[in-house]
Design an enzyme around this catalytic site. Structure first.
Site, mmCIF file in Angstrom:
data_model
loop_
_atom_site.group_PDB
_atom_site.id
_atom_site.type_symbol
_atom_site.label_atom_id
_atom_site.label_comp_id
_atom_site.label_asym_id
_atom_site.label_seq_id
_atom_site.Cartn_x
_atom_site.Cartn_y
_atom_site.Cartn_z
ATOM 1 N N GLU A 92 0.846 -1.199 0.000
ATOM 2 C CA GLU A 92 0.000 0.000 0.000
ATOM 3 C C GLU A 92 0.879 1.246 0.000
ATOM 4 O O GLU A 92 0.691 2.158 -0.809
ATOM 5 C CB GLU A 92 -0.896 -0.024 1.234
ATOM 6 C CG GLU A 92 -1.797 1.192 1.381
ATOM 7 C CD GLU A 92 -2.534 1.209 2.707
ATOM 8 O OE1 GLU A 92 -3.497 1.997 2.824
ATOM 9 O OE2 GLU A 92 -2.154 0.463 3.634
ATOM 10 N N HIS A 93 1.826 1.313 0.921
ATOM 11 C CA HIS A 93 2.762 2.436 1.032
ATOM 12 C C HIS A 93 4.184 1.923 0.868
ATOM 13 O O HIS A 93 4.563 0.951 1.515
ATOM 14 C CB HIS A 93 2.658 3.110 2.405
ATOM 15 C CG HIS A 93 1.273 3.525 2.784
ATOM 16 N ND1 HIS A 93 0.514 2.819 3.710
ATOM 17 C CD2 HIS A 93 0.507 4.566 2.380
ATOM 18 C CE1 HIS A 93 -0.655 3.418 3.857
ATOM 19 N NE2 HIS A 93 -0.691 4.473 3.058
#
Length: 434
Positions: free
Chosen positions: A328-329
């Site tokens: 996601e990040h």
């Protein structure tokens, strides 16, 4: 203790595969309960919403009281200290400016056969935003979900938010007003999703539903998909940090904990080429966990799902691992983050350099923080303007251009056995079915 892996070890491949396969989502089966709630709201409308609000939120409300009044919103906004209001306004400004650059352009041209072709983009008419409720609700998520819709040109934006025992974070209402939300209702859970999808006497239905929620909300979004569009089914938060030994270990520890504190099921992974640095980061995480206010949650996340991976060379080895995680990040805390980023294909958002912590993207940078989780960055993207728009193609033929391409259409229709298809073209060319 987090999992420690070394890419050079003989058992790395199966150990890394096991890390990827680890299930962090709730195993709770709520589909039957959610199906019953959806059916009830579809049948009884506002009466069902009122009953569920009393049952789950311990709050008595009438149909007229489901909607927040303008005075209630204004009162909440007035409670916020000016500095915090200014911070919210700056975030809204930066988010809006970034998403304005995502607006697509129309296509229109005439091809070599004289056929006019084109493509145009239009916004959905109405969108619904689900916001988790209570005092811990996140105003930043309101901005991230609502502002792209407004930039896209959505005419009606509806927000639903549960208010347990009547409580709500005033910042959530302030963010909604700042983002231009048109209607706000004090209802949550699967019943709120049902109201947005099917409509009630008080809440008119929308075309698309976005926003995070618990297992019941996620299941409801899955079940109403097709009646309305949805953004995504978000899983636990995650971060992967690629860092060399030149970093401050405390900075990297805090970056890892910034996601761990979200949820005990969140995942934080460090990839580094420096064993001593890895040890320092692990010690820094331990030290920070002693004082962190959400230490119980963060500790469980780091213990059960955290990982430190040692590789021989970051530029050579990290990209392939990153793409398999599809985080996601992704933080690239290295001397040349652009070179590393160029080799990465799958990540929801990439944060470049030592002075770009993921948290800056959560609040103020501008790009959306609603991002694909659970390895879905392999095939999906973060929320943006296009999620609230749809494209329509345009075709225009004249007699001459139809004559140029029509015969081939007739032949293809005949090959497929669809007589009326072919005749509809042939009739315009003054020809019968051949």
């Amino acid at each position: 203790m987090p999992l420690r892996l070394e890419a050079s070890s003989a058992d790395f491949a199966p150990a890394f595969a096991a890390l990827l396969a680890g299930k962090r989502e709730s195993a709770q089966d709520v589909n039957d309960v959610v199906s019953a709630i959806l059916a009830d709201v579809r049948l009884r409308g506002d009466d069902a919403l009122i009953d569920y609000t009393a049952r789950f939120d311990k709050m008595t409300v009438s149909a007229e009281g489901l909607r927040f009044s303008d005075d209630e919103v204004d009162t909440a906004v007035a409670l916020i200290e000016p500095a915090l209001r200014d911070a919210l306004a700056l975030a809204a400004k930066r988010i809006t400016r970034f998403h304005e650059r995502q607006m697509p352009t129309a296509i229109s041209f005439t091809d070599e056969d004289g056929v006019r072709l084109g493509q145009r983009w239009t916004a959905v008419s109405a969108a619904g935003l689900y916001v988790p409720g209570g005092l811990a609700a996140y105003p930043s998520s309101v901005l991230m979900n609502a502002l792209p819709a407004k930039v896209a040109g959505v005419e009606r934006l509806v927000m639903v938010v549960p208010t347990p025992a009547g409580r709500i974070n005033p910042l959530v209402l302030a963010a909604a007003k700042l983002a231009g939300v048109d209607e706000i209702y004090r209802v949550g859970g699967a019943q709120a999703v049902a109201a947005l999808a099917y409509g009630t006497r008080t809440i008119a239905p929308v075309d698309k539903i976005v926003g995070p929620g618990n297992a019941y909300v996620a299941a409801a979004k899955r079940q109403v998909f097709g009646t309305v569009g949805i953004d995504m089914i978000a899983g636990p938060s995650e971060i992967l940090v690629v860092a060399d030994g030149a970093n401050d270990p405390d900075w990297i520890a805090l970056d890892l904990l910034s996601q761990a504190e979200h949820d005990a099921a969140a995942q934080s992974i460090l990839i580094t080429d420096d064993r001593a640095f890895a040890d320092r980061v692990e010690r820094a995480v331990t030290d920070r966990l002693r004082t962190l206010s959400r230490t119980e949650i963060a500790s469980a996340s780091w213990r059960d799902h955290g990982a430190i991976i040692l590789v021989g060379d970051l530029l050579r080895d990290a990209p392939a691992l990153v793409d398999k995680v599809a985080p996601e990040h992704l933080e690239l805390a290295v001397a040349d983050p652009d070179a590393l980023a160029a080799r990465v294909r799958h990540a929801g958002a990439i944060f470049l350099g030592r002075y770009t912590p993921e948290a800056i993207g959560d609040y103020i940078a501008g790009p959306n923080h609603v991002l694909p989780t659970s390895r879905t960055a392999r095939f999906s993207s973060g929320l943006g303007v296009l999620d609230f728009m749809k494209r329509t193609t345009l075709v225009g033929c004249g007699a001459e251009s139809l004559g140029a391409i029509g015969p081939s259409a007739v032949r293809l229709a005949r090959a497929e056995g669809l007589e009326a298809h072919g005749l509809s073209v042939a009739a315009r060319m003054n020809r019968g079915w051949e």
